[in-house]
Design an enzyme around this catalytic site. Structure first.
Site, mmCIF file in Angstrom:
data_model
loop_
_atom_site.group_PDB
_atom_site.id
_atom_site.type_symbol
_atom_site.label_atom_id
_atom_site.label_comp_id
_atom_site.label_asym_id
_atom_site.label_seq_id
_atom_site.Cartn_x
_atom_site.Cartn_y
_atom_site.Cartn_z
ATOM 1 N N ASP A 13 0.830 -1.211 0.000
ATOM 2 C CA ASP A 13 0.000 0.000 0.000
ATOM 3 C C ASP A 13 0.864 1.261 0.000
ATOM 4 O O ASP A 13 1.967 1.263 0.551
ATOM 5 C CB ASP A 13 -0.914 -0.027 1.241
ATOM 6 C CG ASP A 13 -2.084 0.933 1.100
ATOM 7 O OD1 ASP A 13 -2.362 1.384 -0.029
ATOM 8 O OD2 ASP A 13 -2.715 1.236 2.120
ATOM 9 N N ASN A 61 -10.924 -2.806 -5.325
ATOM 10 C CA ASN A 61 -10.154 -1.842 -6.114
ATOM 11 C C ASN A 61 -10.822 -1.474 -7.448
ATOM 12 O O ASN A 61 -10.454 -0.488 -8.084
ATOM 13 C CB ASN A 61 -8.718 -2.334 -6.362
ATOM 14 C CG ASN A 61 -7.821 -2.237 -5.139
ATOM 15 O OD1 ASN A 61 -6.930 -3.045 -4.944
ATOM 16 N ND2 ASN A 61 -8.054 -1.232 -4.291
HETATM 17 C C1 IPE Z 1 -5.272 -2.779 -0.046
HETATM 18 O O1 IPE Z 1 -4.996 -1.483 -0.307
HETATM 19 C C2 IPE Z 1 -5.372 -3.548 -1.322
HETATM 20 C C3 IPE Z 1 -4.119 -3.841 -1.992
HETATM 21 C C4 IPE Z 1 -2.931 -3.578 -1.537
HETATM 22 C C5 IPE Z 1 -4.268 -4.506 -3.268
HETATM 23 P P1 IPE Z 1 -6.152 -0.375 -0.498
HETATM 24 O O2 IPE Z 1 -5.425 0.907 -0.698
HETATM 25 O O3 IPE Z 1 -7.083 -0.780 -1.568
HETATM 26 O O4 IPE Z 1 -6.907 -0.428 0.890
HETATM 27 P P2 IPE Z 1 -7.753 0.679 1.671
HETATM 28 O O5 IPE Z 1 -8.775 1.211 0.710
HETATM 29 O O6 IPE Z 1 -6.802 1.739 2.102
HETATM 30 O O7 IPE Z 1 -8.321 -0.035 2.839
HETATM 31 C C1 IPE Z 2 -1.427 0.182 -3.473
HETATM 32 O O1 IPE Z 2 -1.258 1.547 -3.453
HETATM 33 C C2 IPE Z 2 -1.674 -0.362 -4.861
HETATM 34 C C3 IPE Z 2 -3.013 -0.940 -5.077
HETATM 35 C C4 IPE Z 2 -3.942 -1.062 -4.176
HETATM 36 C C5 IPE Z 2 -3.291 -1.424 -6.414
HETATM 37 P P1 IPE Z 2 -2.496 2.549 -3.454
HETATM 38 O O2 IPE Z 2 -2.861 2.842 -4.877
HETATM 39 O O3 IPE Z 2 -3.581 2.038 -2.617
HETATM 40 O O4 IPE Z 2 -1.831 3.831 -2.812
HETATM 41 P P2 IPE Z 2 -2.490 4.858 -1.790
HETATM 42 O O5 IPE Z 2 -3.055 4.059 -0.653
HETATM 43 O O6 IPE Z 2 -3.549 5.590 -2.531
HETATM 44 O O7 IPE Z 2 -1.351 5.727 -1.363
HETATM 45 MG MG MG Z 3 -4.085 2.298 -0.659
#
Ligand code: IPE
Ligand code: IPE
Ligand code: MG
Length: 229
Positions: A13, A61
């Protein structure tokens, strides 16, 4: 390192925040995140970890803007195409968990081909979670069990999950400072040690992994029993 986890799981994340901090589009964070995936797999392999799970795309997602989802799908295709051969050469095995039917046909084909290519390798097993969530995994398992009939017990549920062939994760690492599972391995995490790192995923490296492994080595895993010492 005294005690090493057999299986580590990574909730990767912080790509978006990494990009935002640099005034870049979110996709630039995902591109950099892929380099971090490469580093993490290599570092885990070097340290003797046998299974590494990567939460790459969650069931939730799909709620992201269409352009970001499209970019992620494009990156996913490119990443698998470029990495599979390399990982195969090094003896790694790649498997995918999650509901695949939602992906376009060319991605579904790629997943199947990648699994087939690396199926007989005996090195590190890389479990990539795509359109995965812990609840979807459990619901899917229940549907399979209902179709089959028979005894439903702990073992039957475990064997109906997408992760049936792999041990539960010993250690789950989440980057970016968030302290939640976001619907990752809900069943499998029953006795996983949890480690939260403030590092944003694109900055994750061998040192960040070692910090997590050091923390893990110091934990007393009791599984409901009493300490051995
Ligand atoms: C968790 O990250 C999912 C993945 C790393 C694929 P998210 O960024 O989607 O989670 P939330 O929305 O912060 O809980
Ligand atoms: C994790 O990074 C990647 C996926 C969930 C695909 P994020 O895209 O969730 O990054 P933040 O949480 O917005 O910083
Ligand atoms: Mg995220």
């Amino acid at each position: 390192m005294t005690r090493l986890p057999t299986h580590i799981a990574l909730i990767m994340d912080g790509n978006g925040r990494w990009a935002k901090a640099r005034g870049l589009p979110r996709t630039a964070g995902h591109v950099e995140g892929i380099r971090a995936v490469r580093r993490a797999i290599e570092a885990a392999g070097k340290r003797g970890i046998q299974y590494i799970s990567l939460f790459a795309f969650s069931t939730e997602n799909w709620r992201r803007p269409e352009t970001e989802v499209r970019d992620l799908m494009g990156l996913l295709k490119r990443y698998i195409k470029s990495e599979a051969a390399e990982i195969h050469q090094q003896g790694g095995r790649i498997v995918f968990i999650g509901a695949r039917a939602r992906f376009e046909q060319s991605i579904q084909d790629l997943l199947r081909e990648t699994e087939a290519l690396t199926a007989n390798n005996t090195g590190i097993t890389i479990i990539v979670a795509l359109n995965y969530s812990g609840r979807a995994d459990i619901v899917h398992a229940c549907q399979e069990l209902a179709k089959k009939g028979g005894v439903i017990d702990d073992e039957a549920v475990k064997n109906a999950l997408w992760t049936a062939a792999y041990p539960d994760p010993d250690l789950i690492i989440r980057t970016s400072g968030e302290e939640r599972l976001s619907n990752f391995f809900l069943w499998q995490a029953a006795y996983s040690e949890l480690y939260f790192s403030d590092v944003l995923w694109p900055d994750f490296d061998g040192a960040a992994l070692d910090a997590a492994l050091e923390s893990y080595a110091a934990r007393d895993r009791r599984f409901g029993g009493v300490s051995a010492a």
